[in-house]
Structure formats: structure tokens, C-alpha cells
Scaffold this motif. Structure first.
Motif, PDB file in Angstrom:
ATOM      1  N   LYS A 108       4.069  21.485 -32.209  1.00  0.00           N
ATOM      2  CA  LYS A 108       3.914  20.606 -30.956  1.00  0.00           C
ATOM      3  C   LYS A 108       3.824  19.049 -31.787  1.00  0.00           C
ATOM      4  O   LYS A 108       4.167  18.276 -31.132  1.00  0.00           O
ATOM      5  CB  LYS A 108       2.698  20.954 -30.301  1.00  0.00           C
ATOM      6  CG  LYS A 108       3.013  22.095 -29.270  1.00  0.00           C
ATOM      7  CD  LYS A 108       1.839  22.475 -28.439  1.00  0.00           C
ATOM      8  CE  LYS A 108       2.103  23.367 -27.473  1.00  0.00           C
ATOM      9  NZ  LYS A 108       1.119  23.677 -26.476  1.00  0.00           N
ATOM     10  N   TYR A 111       7.336  18.175 -32.722  1.00  0.00           N
ATOM     11  CA  TYR A 111       7.976  17.760 -31.412  1.00  0.00           C
ATOM     12  C   TYR A 111       7.768  16.449 -30.949  1.00  0.00           C
ATOM     13  O   TYR A 111       8.376  15.612 -30.404  1.00  0.00           O
ATOM     14  CB  TYR A 111       7.927  18.927 -30.661  1.00  0.00           C
ATOM     15  CG  TYR A 111       8.496  18.859 -29.197  1.00  0.00           C
ATOM     16  CD1 TYR A 111       9.788  19.126 -29.162  1.00  0.00           C
ATOM     17  CD2 TYR A 111       8.033  18.197 -28.029  1.00  0.00           C
ATOM     18  CE1 TYR A 111      10.383  18.554 -27.885  1.00  0.00           C
ATOM     19  CE2 TYR A 111       8.579  17.988 -26.928  1.00  0.00           C
ATOM     20  CZ  TYR A 111       9.783  18.348 -26.828  1.00  0.00           C
ATOM     21  OH  TYR A 111      10.571  18.284 -25.589  1.00  0.00           O
ATOM     22  N   LEU A 127       9.533  26.976 -28.809  1.00  0.00           N
ATOM     23  CA  LEU A 127      10.270  25.695 -28.541  1.00  0.00           C
ATOM     24  C   LEU A 127      10.701  25.558 -26.807  1.00  0.00           C
ATOM     25  O   LEU A 127      10.771  24.505 -26.565  1.00  0.00           O
ATOM     26  CB  LEU A 127      11.499  25.993 -29.125  1.00  0.00           C
ATOM     27  CG  LEU A 127      11.596  25.667 -30.871  1.00  0.00           C
ATOM     28  CD1 LEU A 127      12.813  25.947 -31.586  1.00  0.00           C
ATOM     29  CD2 LEU A 127      11.184  24.295 -30.969  1.00  0.00           C
ATOM     30  N   LEU A 130       7.893  23.743 -25.135  1.00  0.00           N
ATOM     31  CA  LEU A 130       7.209  22.320 -25.701  1.00  0.00           C
ATOM     32  C   LEU A 130       7.925  21.364 -24.735  1.00  0.00           C
ATOM     33  O   LEU A 130       8.724  21.480 -23.920  1.00  0.00           O
ATOM     34  CB  LEU A 130       8.057  21.972 -26.776  1.00  0.00           C
ATOM     35  CG  LEU A 130       7.398  22.855 -27.872  1.00  0.00           C
ATOM     36  CD1 LEU A 130       8.155  22.553 -29.435  1.00  0.00           C
ATOM     37  CD2 LEU A 130       6.065  22.352 -28.543  1.00  0.00           C
TER      38      LEU A 130
END
Length: 130
Positions: A108, A111, A127, A130
């Protein structure tokens, strides 16, 4: 280590070149792929193994292995990748400073700062969240 009759072995084979070819199929203009992986002895083995298996991609794409960076340095690099880049995420176990990074939280954080798409062979459900 010896396997006894009470042990179970689950063998997994990952086609590393196919994973990277998939990135190039999805994003054909990709010129750089940064690999996020740690620096534990196990991860060092896989860095070398991946480099060997990805040799045919030399000249086609620049591969950056971030195993010799702290996670904080990885975050900085991920924010400034050149255009037409991608990130290949392998959960870092231990970074170069010896720090351990928890999977979901670390991903996270990546990202949140990455300027390029993130690919991974193992965290597809994460994923997607996210």
C-alpha cells in the motif's frame, strides 16, 4: 532438511520470463521494469536466478533490481521512474537495512507513491483492493 512421511511438499514452478513477457504484452512501450525484492539470502538467490532467466530481455528493456535499497529508497525511486516503466512486486522479506516489511502495508505504501503500474505474481487479490 529431510522430508519425512509426515511432511507435505507443495512444489511451485514460476515461469519468470513469461511473467515479464506478460508485462510487455500489456504495456508494449515499457522500457524499464523495476523489481522490488529484499536482500535476505533467499531473496539474493532469486535476484540472481531472475537475472539469469531474464537475460533474453537485455537490450529490449532495462531491468532495475532494488534489492540493495532500503524500503524508503525504493519508495523514492518508485515515485520518479521514467515514462514507460513498470514495477514488478515481490514481497520484500528483509530490506538492505535489515528491516522487515509487512506485505499489505508495504505494498500500500508503494502503491501510494508509485508513478508506474505494479505487477506481481502472487498478490493479485491484494492489488485489486488497492
Amino acid at each position: 532438511m529431510n522430508v519425512t512421511e509426515n511432511d507435505t511438499v507443495v512444489a511451485v514452478w514460476i515461469d519468470v520470463p513469461a511473467l515479464f513477457e506478460n508485462i510487455l504484452k500489456v504495456l508494449p512501450r515499457t522500457k524499464t521494469i523495476a523489481v522490488v525484492i529484499g536482500s535476505s539470502p533467499n531473496e539474493q538467490f532469486w535476484v540472481q536466478e531472475m537475472k539469469n532467466q531474464l537475460e533474453p530481455l537485455k537490450g529490449r528493456v532495462d531491468l532495475l533490481f532494488w534489492n540493495e535499497l532500503s524500503f524508503e529508497e525504493i519508495l523514492k525511486q518508485a515515485a520518479t521512474l521514467p515514462k514507460d516503466s513498470a514495477i514488478f512486486w515481490i514481497q520484500p522479506q528483509i530490506d538492505v537495512t535489515g528491516a522487515v516489511h509487512e506485505g499489505e502495508r508495504a505494498l500500500k505504501r508503494l502503491y501510494a507513491v508509485a508513478n508506474s503500474p505494479i505487477f506481481s505474481p502472487t498478490t493479485h487479490s491484494l492489488l485489486a483492493r488497492l
